[in-house]
Design a protein around this motif. Structure first.
Motif, short mmCIF file in Angstrom:
data_model
loop_
_atom_site.label_atom_id
_atom_site.label_comp_id
_atom_site.label_asym_id
_atom_site.label_seq_id
_atom_site.Cartn_x
_atom_site.Cartn_y
_atom_site.Cartn_z
N LEU A 1 28.38 -25.81 30.31
CA LEU A 1 28.12 -27.24 30.17
C LEU A 1 26.78 -27.57 30.82
O LEU A 1 26.48 -27.07 31.90
N LYS A 2 26.00 -28.41 30.15
CA LYS A 2 24.69 -28.79 30.68
C LYS A 2 24.67 -30.25 31.15
O LYS A 2 23.96 -30.60 32.08
N GLY A 3 25.41 -31.10 30.46
CA GLY A 3 25.40 -32.52 30.81
C GLY A 3 25.95 -33.34 29.66
O GLY A 3 26.52 -32.80 28.71
N GLY A 4 25.74 -34.64 29.74
CA GLY A 4 26.23 -35.49 28.67
C GLY A 4 25.99 -36.96 28.93
O GLY A 4 25.38 -37.35 29.92
N VAL A 5 26.50 -37.74 28.01
CA VAL A 5 26.43 -39.20 28.09
C VAL A 5 27.83 -39.72 27.81
O VAL A 5 28.43 -39.38 26.79
N ILE A 6 28.37 -40.49 28.74
CA ILE A 6 29.70 -41.07 28.59
C ILE A 6 29.56 -42.58 28.60
O ILE A 6 29.06 -43.15 29.57
N GLU A 7 29.97 -43.19 27.52
CA GLU A 7 29.91 -44.65 27.36
C GLU A 7 28.56 -45.22 27.76
O GLU A 7 28.47 -46.18 28.53
N GLY A 8 27.49 -44.60 27.26
CA GLY A 8 26.14 -45.11 27.45
C GLY A 8 25.48 -44.77 28.78
O GLY A 8 24.38 -45.24 29.05
N LYS A 9 26.15 -43.97 29.61
CA LYS A 9 25.56 -43.59 30.91
C LYS A 9 25.51 -42.07 31.01
O LYS A 9 26.44 -41.38 30.61
N ILE A 10 24.42 -41.58 31.58
CA ILE A 10 24.27 -40.14 31.75
C ILE A 10 25.35 -39.66 32.72
O ILE A 10 25.55 -40.25 33.78
#
Length: 169
Positions: free
Chosen positions: A110-119
């Motif tokens: 896993l590198k990262g992501g965006v959840i509900e418009g927030k990093i």
């Protein structure tokens, strides 16, 4: 293919990815290097069944689309082979499926992501992956809502049985 056509195609891809970044409630970015074709196919199948769209995209296009969507801080994670999973309906599904798949396949990172418009940090994604699915949460809610009705029914039944015993005596 003429250069202008190639540029137009790439711009269309950037625009499409930007729209997905903006419309998704959950976006998970991960490295899939080391998975076999069969394993990638299985992961795609599991994601698709949950309404999640997985794509493998060139990092330059991802950087540009993330930046256009207002997620410039993600640019550092777009290195090496990168896959991205977008979900427009289910916040938990992409993180849960990819995390569970990663438990069985060490090749996924896993590198990262965006959840509900927030990093989202890796820690946040890990916590979200441990949450129950939407169906699980609805089942829990239904159980909680049914409890007072069930308890009332049990009390009424007990009172009725007691009254029958008193009338019989």
């Amino acid at each position: 293919m003429p250069k202008e056509e190639v540029i137009a195609q790439k711009q269309a891809q950037v625009d499409e990815l930007k729209d997905k970044f903006e419309s998704s409630v959950s976006t998970i970015i991960f490295d899939y290097r080391g998975l076999t074709v069969a394993e990638v196919t299985e992961l795609r199948k599991q994601l698709r069944e949950s309404g999640v769209d997985m794509q493998v995209v060139k990092n330059t296009l991802l950087r540009r689309s993330a930046s256009d969507a207002g997620f410039e801080d993600l640019e550092d994670i777009f290195k090496g082979p990168t896959a991205i999973a977008f979900s427009e309906e289910e916040v938990v599904a992409p993180a849960k499926i990819i995390s569970e798949f990663a438990d069985d396949h060490e090749a996924i990172e896993l590198k990262g992501g965006v959840i509900e418009g927030k990093i989202a940090t890796l820690e946040t994604i890990g916590k979200i992956a441990k949450l129950p699915s939407r169906e699980g949460l609805l089942s829990m809610l239904l159980s909680v809502l049914q409890a007072p009705v069930r308890n009332t029914a049990l009390v009424v039944k007990a009172l009725a049985e007691k009254k029958e015993e008193e009338d019989a005596a």
